[in-house]
Design an enzyme around this catalytic site. Structure first.
Site, PDB file in Angstrom:
ATOM      1  N   LYS A  50       0.899  -1.171  -0.296  1.00 33.13           N
ATOM      2  CA  LYS A  50       0.110  -0.170  -0.023  1.00 33.13           C
ATOM      3  C   LYS A  50       0.717   1.395  -0.032  1.00 33.13           C
ATOM      4  O   LYS A  50       2.075   1.304   0.310  1.00 33.13           O
ATOM      5  CB  LYS A  50      -0.994   0.036   1.124  1.00 33.13           C
ATOM      6  CG  LYS A  50      -0.060  -0.100   2.660  1.00 33.13           C
ATOM      7  CD  LYS A  50      -1.244   0.136   3.654  1.00 33.13           C
ATOM      8  CE  LYS A  50      -0.503   0.139   5.138  1.00 33.13           C
ATOM      9  NZ  LYS A  50      -1.379  -0.050   6.063  1.00 33.13           N
ATOM     10  N   TYR A  85      13.319  31.706   2.094  1.00 32.54           N
ATOM     11  CA  TYR A  85      12.002  32.254   2.563  1.00 32.54           C
ATOM     12  C   TYR A  85      12.197  32.877   4.054  1.00 32.54           C
ATOM     13  O   TYR A  85      12.597  32.074   4.715  1.00 32.54           O
ATOM     14  CB  TYR A  85      11.122  31.512   2.214  1.00 32.54           C
ATOM     15  CG  TYR A  85      10.235  31.350   1.037  1.00 32.54           C
ATOM     16  CD1 TYR A  85       9.656  32.477   0.260  1.00 32.54           C
ATOM     17  CD2 TYR A  85      10.508  30.094   0.264  1.00 32.54           C
ATOM     18  CE1 TYR A  85       9.443  32.205  -0.911  1.00 32.54           C
ATOM     19  CE2 TYR A  85       9.891  29.887  -1.124  1.00 32.54           C
ATOM     20  CZ  TYR A  85       9.331  30.898  -1.605  1.00 32.54           C
ATOM     21  OH  TYR A  85       8.958  30.849  -3.131  1.00 32.54           O
TER      22      TYR A  85
END
Length: 369
Positions: A40, A265
């Site tokens: 999965k 940033y």
């Protein structure tokens, strides 16, 4: 999302390591149970289809999280049994039946909804496993009475009661009380079933490793198959595993910033001296999350700290020397006599190794060796 094939950031997956990890688990447990590979979440970030292909001859079936993951495996030629570990949308039951995908029944109410969508469905091919909530608290029945009502309703419509299972919450922890409580509850429900199915199973990787006496008809082998310790650094492995994934990139830009200049940033990094800065093409859109600032990568066998905020597509590191564009950068794996493990990253983030690899996005090209 298509992988960025023209970018040097790559996850290198060692398929032979995955095969060896399966073989070593079999040796450890005595090879007395069916192994179902858990692929999965895109094979825990390793690539579900390629992992399934390489594991196919070594396992008896596969476990995935939802119907679409099962459809993908079938479309890539996987014909062995596939179990969806959670309930699917009831009106999609015909898809599961047509593709011979085994579904999980999480409750009697869910099965009643399925019954409303059985027109033109070959119910003799509708295989299901009942999920027991023995203490995990997510989905599943909590009494043998509800389990038996599910079996009775399924029998009315010719469905195939193929299995029953549970999932442990603390199999990877030192404390045993919760695990033993769940095991006792599951065993009690199974013992009171109107009949026993072909498969009774409860073992994930952790239970198989540290509680192998509880392994029953199926071992759902997940984290350990990829060479990762399900407990992180809490419990020692009981047999040898080899990590299957490395994450590599390259320097795409190098420059020197002067004292007082900022990077990234928010201008959160301020150089306290002239600093050689390298740019690496990976960011939080790739699953290399912003909290990796303050960690490090390996360049030419040396640790280089990640500086400034990590951007969506790029990050910056402080280099020990000026290096050419294209110099290799190791984010996970070995470089010289040093290495960075998935557990190292998980410890820095305050999370688990599962999350680190599952977050690696499809933008990162997978290379299989």
């Amino acid at each position: 999302m298509k992988p960025s094939t023209h970018r040097p950031t790559q996850a290198i997956i060692n398929l032979a390591a995955i095969q060896a990890n399966i073989e070593n688990f079999k040796k450890y447990t005595g090879n007395n149970t069916d192994i179902w590979a858990v692929v999965k979440a895109n094979g825990y970030g390793h690539g579900a289809n390629d992992v399934a292909q390489c594991a196919n001859d070594l396992v008896s079936g596969f476990c995935i999280s939802n119907l679409d993951e099962a459809i993908e495996l079938r479309s890539h030629g996987i014909v062995k049994p596939i179990l969806v570990l959670s309930g699917i949308v009831p009106e999609d039951i015909h898809i599961a039946v047509n593709l011979r995908i085994t579904v999980t029944v999480p409750s009697l109410n869910w099965l009643k909804l399925v019954v409303q969508h059985l027109e033109n469905v070959e119910t003799e091919h509708l295989k299901f496993h009942i999920k027991v909530d023995s203490g995990m608290g997510r989905i599943g029945v909590t009494t043998f009475r509800e389990a038996n009502e599910i079996i009775a309703l399924a029998d009315q419509y010719g469905m195939v009661f193929d299995g029953i299972f549970t999932h442990f919450a603390t199999a990877d922890e030192v404390a045993q009380e919760k695990f033993e409580s769940q095991w006792t509850k599951f065993e009690s429900i199974v013992s009171d079933l109107s009949r026993r199915p072909q498969y009774v199973h409860s073992s994930n990787s952790a239970a198989g490793i540290w509680h192998k006496e509880t392994i029953q008809d199926i071992e759902r082998l997940g984290d350990a198959m990829y060479g990762l310790n399900p407990s992180g650094q809490t419990l020692d492995m009981t047999y040898e595993i080899t990590p299957a994934l490395e994450l590599k990139s390259e320097l795409t830009h190098i420059k020197t910033v002067e004292k007082g200049e900022t990077i990234g940033y928010g201008a959160t990094f301020v150089a306290d001296r002239p600093t050689i800065v390298g740019t690496v093409p990976i960011g939080y859109a790739d699953g290399w999350t912003r909290d990796m600032t303050g960690f490090y990568v390996l360049v030419n066998g040396e640790k280089c700290p990640i500086i400034g905020r990590i951007s969506m597509d790029q990050m910056t590191i402080a280099l020990n020397e000026k290096l050419p564009i294209g110099t290799k950068v190791t984010l996970i794996g070995h470089d010289g006599d040093k290495k960075i493990t998935v557990d190292d990253i998980a410890a820095h983030r305050g999370t688990i190794n599962y999350e680190v690899v599952c977050l690696l996005s499809d933008r990162i090209k997978r290379i299989y060796i």
